[in-house]
Design a protein around this motif. Structure first.
Motif, PDB file in Angstrom:
ATOM      1  N   ILE A  86       2.248   9.913 -12.151  1.00 36.02           N
ATOM      2  CA  ILE A  86       1.690   8.564 -12.244  1.00 36.02           C
ATOM      3  C   ILE A  86       1.817   7.822 -10.917  1.00 36.02           C
ATOM      4  CG2 ILE A  86       1.946   6.325 -13.376  1.00 36.02           C
ATOM      5  CD1 ILE A  86       2.791   7.813 -15.908  1.00 36.02           C
ATOM      6  N   PHE A  87       2.995   7.881 -10.297  1.00 36.67           N
ATOM      7  CA  PHE A  87       3.215   7.144  -9.051  1.00 36.67           C
ATOM      8  C   PHE A  87       2.448   7.740  -7.873  1.00 36.67           C
ATOM      9  CE2 PHE A  87       7.046   5.480 -11.212  1.00 36.67           C
ATOM     10  CZ  PHE A  87       6.846   4.136 -10.946  1.00 36.67           C
ATOM     11  N   SER A  88       1.981   8.968  -8.000  1.00 30.12           N
ATOM     12  CA  SER A  88       1.195   9.542  -6.900  1.00 30.12           C
ATOM     13  C   SER A  88      -0.169   8.861  -6.753  1.00 30.12           C
ATOM     14  CB  SER A  88       1.008  11.044  -7.114  1.00 30.12           C
ATOM     15  OG  SER A  88       0.218  11.296  -8.273  1.00 30.12           O
ATOM     16  N   PHE A  89      -0.607   8.119  -7.766  1.00 29.77           N
ATOM     17  CA  PHE A  89      -1.878   7.392  -7.673  1.00 29.77           C
ATOM     18  C   PHE A  89      -1.708   5.984  -7.113  1.00 29.77           C
ATOM     19  CE2 PHE A  89      -2.706  10.651 -10.859  1.00 29.77           C
ATOM     20  CZ  PHE A  89      -3.947  11.123 -10.465  1.00 29.77           C
ATOM     21  N   LEU A  90      -0.463   5.581  -6.873  1.00 29.30           N
ATOM     22  CA  LEU A  90      -0.216   4.280  -6.265  1.00 29.30           C
ATOM     23  C   LEU A  90      -0.304   4.390  -4.741  1.00 29.30           C
ATOM     24  CD1 LEU A  90       2.726   2.956  -8.474  1.00 29.30           C
ATOM     25  CD2 LEU A  90       0.265   2.543  -8.713  1.00 29.30           C
ATOM     26  N   PRO A  91      -0.259   3.280  -4.010  1.00 29.55           N
ATOM     27  CA  PRO A  91      -0.318   3.357  -2.540  1.00 29.55           C
ATOM     28  C   PRO A  91       0.730   4.302  -1.981  1.00 29.55           C
ATOM     29  CG  PRO A  91      -0.585   1.097  -3.243  1.00 29.55           C
ATOM     30  CD  PRO A  91      -0.271   1.881  -4.484  1.00 29.55           C
ATOM     31  N   TYR A  92       0.250   5.345  -1.330  1.00 28.83           N
ATOM     32  CA  TYR A  92       1.105   6.424  -0.835  1.00 28.83           C
ATOM     33  C   TYR A  92       1.215   6.369   0.689  1.00 28.83           C
ATOM     34  CZ  TYR A  92       3.263  11.039  -1.580  1.00 28.83           C
ATOM     35  OH  TYR A  92       4.146  12.083  -1.676  1.00 28.83           O
ATOM     36  N   TYR A  93       0.064   6.267   1.346  1.00 33.36           N
ATOM     37  CA  TYR A  93      -0.009   6.111   2.808  1.00 33.36           C
ATOM     38  C   TYR A  93      -0.565   4.718   3.115  1.00 33.36           C
ATOM     39  CZ  TYR A  93       0.196  11.217   2.549  1.00 33.36           C
ATOM     40  OH  TYR A  93       0.551  12.505   2.263  1.00 33.36           O
ATOM     41  N   THR A  94       0.031   4.066   4.073  1.00 35.35           N
ATOM     42  CA  THR A  94      -0.431   2.731   4.456  1.00 35.35           C
ATOM     43  C   THR A  94      -0.703   2.687   5.957  1.00 35.35           C
ATOM     44  OG1 THR A  94       1.832   1.942   4.806  1.00 35.35           O
ATOM     45  CG2 THR A  94       0.879   1.629   2.607  1.00 35.35           C
ATOM     46  N   VAL A  95      -1.662   1.828   6.347  1.00 31.91           N
ATOM     47  CA  VAL A  95      -1.999   1.603   7.759  1.00 31.91           C
ATOM     48  C   VAL A  95      -2.039   0.096   7.989  1.00 31.91           C
ATOM     49  CG1 VAL A  95      -3.726   1.880   9.567  1.00 31.91           C
ATOM     50  CG2 VAL A  95      -3.276   3.754   7.956  1.00 31.91           C
ATOM     51  N   ASN A  96      -1.294  -0.341   8.960  1.00 28.94           N
ATOM     52  CA  ASN A  96      -1.230  -1.761   9.308  1.00 28.94           C
ATOM     53  C   ASN A  96      -1.907  -1.960  10.656  1.00 28.94           C
ATOM     54  OD1 ASN A  96      -0.611  -4.416   9.733  1.00 28.94           O
ATOM     55  ND2 ASN A  96       1.555  -4.222   9.222  1.00 28.94           N
ATOM     56  N   ILE A  97      -2.922  -2.829  10.702  1.00 32.38           N
ATOM     57  CA  ILE A  97      -3.700  -3.058  11.922  1.00 32.38           C
ATOM     58  C   ILE A  97      -3.360  -4.440  12.457  1.00 32.38           C
ATOM     59  CG2 ILE A  97      -6.009  -3.178  12.913  1.00 32.38           C
ATOM     60  CD1 ILE A  97      -6.964  -1.362  10.685  1.00 32.38           C
ATOM     61  N   MET A  98      -2.688  -4.459  13.562  1.00 28.17           N
ATOM     62  CA  MET A  98      -2.362  -5.675  14.307  1.00 28.17           C
ATOM     63  C   MET A  98      -1.621  -6.714  13.452  1.00 28.17           C
ATOM     64  SD  MET A  98      -5.905  -6.153  16.474  1.00 28.17           S
ATOM     65  CE  MET A  98      -5.253  -7.615  17.302  1.00 28.17           C
ATOM     66  N   GLY A  99      -1.022  -6.272  12.370  1.00 27.48           N
ATOM     67  CA  GLY A  99      -0.247  -7.178  11.540  1.00 27.48           C
ATOM     68  C   GLY A  99      -1.069  -8.128  10.706  1.00 27.48           C
ATOM     69  N   ILE A 100      -2.405  -8.001  10.754  1.00 27.76           N
ATOM     70  CA  ILE A 100      -3.257  -8.919  10.002  1.00 27.76           C
ATOM     71  C   ILE A 100      -4.023  -8.213   8.896  1.00 27.76           C
ATOM     72  CG2 ILE A 100      -3.511 -10.520  11.925  1.00 27.76           C
ATOM     73  CD1 ILE A 100      -6.200  -9.218  12.511  1.00 27.76           C
ATOM     74  N   ALA A 101      -4.060  -6.909   8.932  1.00 29.67           N
ATOM     75  CA  ALA A 101      -4.781  -6.145   7.911  1.00 29.67           C
ATOM     76  C   ALA A 101      -3.943  -4.931   7.536  1.00 29.67           C
ATOM     77  CB  ALA A 101      -6.158  -5.725   8.410  1.00 29.67           C
TER      78      ALA A 101
END
Length: 296
Positions: A86-101
């Motif tokens: 179940i938790f594998s469908f949650l946000p797994y990898y994240t990318v932060n762009i310049m702290g605003i996105a």
């Protein structure tokens, strides 16, 4: 040359009349002819007691499930496997762009994420087959521990490997790779989401519980073994002489017979005549040596 038994015009035998053997023919033995099995009350005719038609094996009833015999570690493996999926469908990898996105993908966008979660879930399926289907084979605990352990390893490697991500922001889909993040000069950074951390912890818990099943543990109380009692010098306390040995309990109500020895004959003590006592004689006064005073 054989002659026909029935001639034209000869009367035919009535099939309704019983046919008796000719005189002098041997009579069949009484009681030897097999009798057809009669169906039980309420059983359809032509079926055997199992309910299946004759010639087919009767259906075997499934063994009843006794949930009180399911160990706590088996419940942990099954629950952790389902939650990992179940938790594998949650946000797994994240990318932060310049702290605003900030954008994220689930674990099924990279091989390590979905394969690790799937292995942990398969470990739960193997344990569930043992619990609910009665498949009790020696290889099941080993297979569950191996699958859960491999799932934890693949999930842990996903912490250091970033797959190709397809992220959507403001209606535009961008593709990010590990090389793109390095070329961004710090403007974009990758991380791991809440789904990854839950999957990593659950995979570790499932692996530990599967190992306990493989070792034959039933609950947490079986993890602590009782400490043996030792004597003064580190050796086990010696058992006293005459005490019952373990495993050989003395039956109650029966006293241990004691050996009786014959009493020795007592002989009268021999009395010896008492020796006469003579008075002590003092020497005459003239024979007493003079006392010499010490020389100063």
């Amino acid at each position: 040359m054989s002659q026909p038994t029935n001639w034209p015009g000869q009367p035919q035998p009535d099939p309704q009349q019983p046919v008796f053997p000719p005189a002098g023919a041997p009579q069949p033995a009484q009681g030897w002819a097999p009798q057809a099995a009669q169906p039980a009350p309420g059983q359809p005719y032509g079926t055997q007691p199992g309910g299946a038609p004759y010639g087919m094996a009767p259906a075997t009833a499934r063994p009843s499930i006794d949930l009180s015999k399911v160990s706590i570690f088996e419940w942990i493996v099954m629950g952790a496997g389902v939650l990992t999926l179940i938790f594998s469908f949650l946000p797994y990898y994240t990318v932060n762009i310049m702290g605003i996105a900030s954008m994220s993908n689930n674990g099924w966008h990279g091989f390590l994420g979905w394969f690790g979660a799937l292995l942990v879930f398969l470990a739960a399926v193997v344990v569930a087959a043992k619990v609910f289907m009665g498949i009790d084979q020696p290889i099941i605990p080993m297979a569950a521990a191996g699958l859960a352990g491999l799932g934890f390893i693949f999930t842990f490697i996903a912490l250091f490997v970033l797959p190709t991500l397809s992220l959507t922001y403001m209606g535009q889909t961008e593709t990010f790779t590990a090389g793109d993040l390095k070329d961004s000069a710090g403007m974009a950074s990758a991380g791991r989401g809440v789904g990854f951390w839950f999957c990593l912890i659950l995979a570790l818990v499932a692996t530990a519980a599967a190992v306990m099943i493989f070792l034959g543990k039933k609950d947490f109380s079986s993890l602590t073994a009782p400490k043996p009692v030792y004597g003064g010098f580190g050796a086990p306390a010696a058992q006293g002489f005459g005490q019952p040995q373990p495993g050989f309990a003395q039956p109650q109500g029966f006293a241990q017979p004691q050996q009786q020895f014959p009493q020795q004959a007592q002989f009268p003590q021999q009395q010896f005549p008492q020796q006469p006592q003579f008075p002590q004689q003092m020497p005459p006064a003239d024979q007493v040596p003079p006392v010499v005073p010490p020389v100063a």
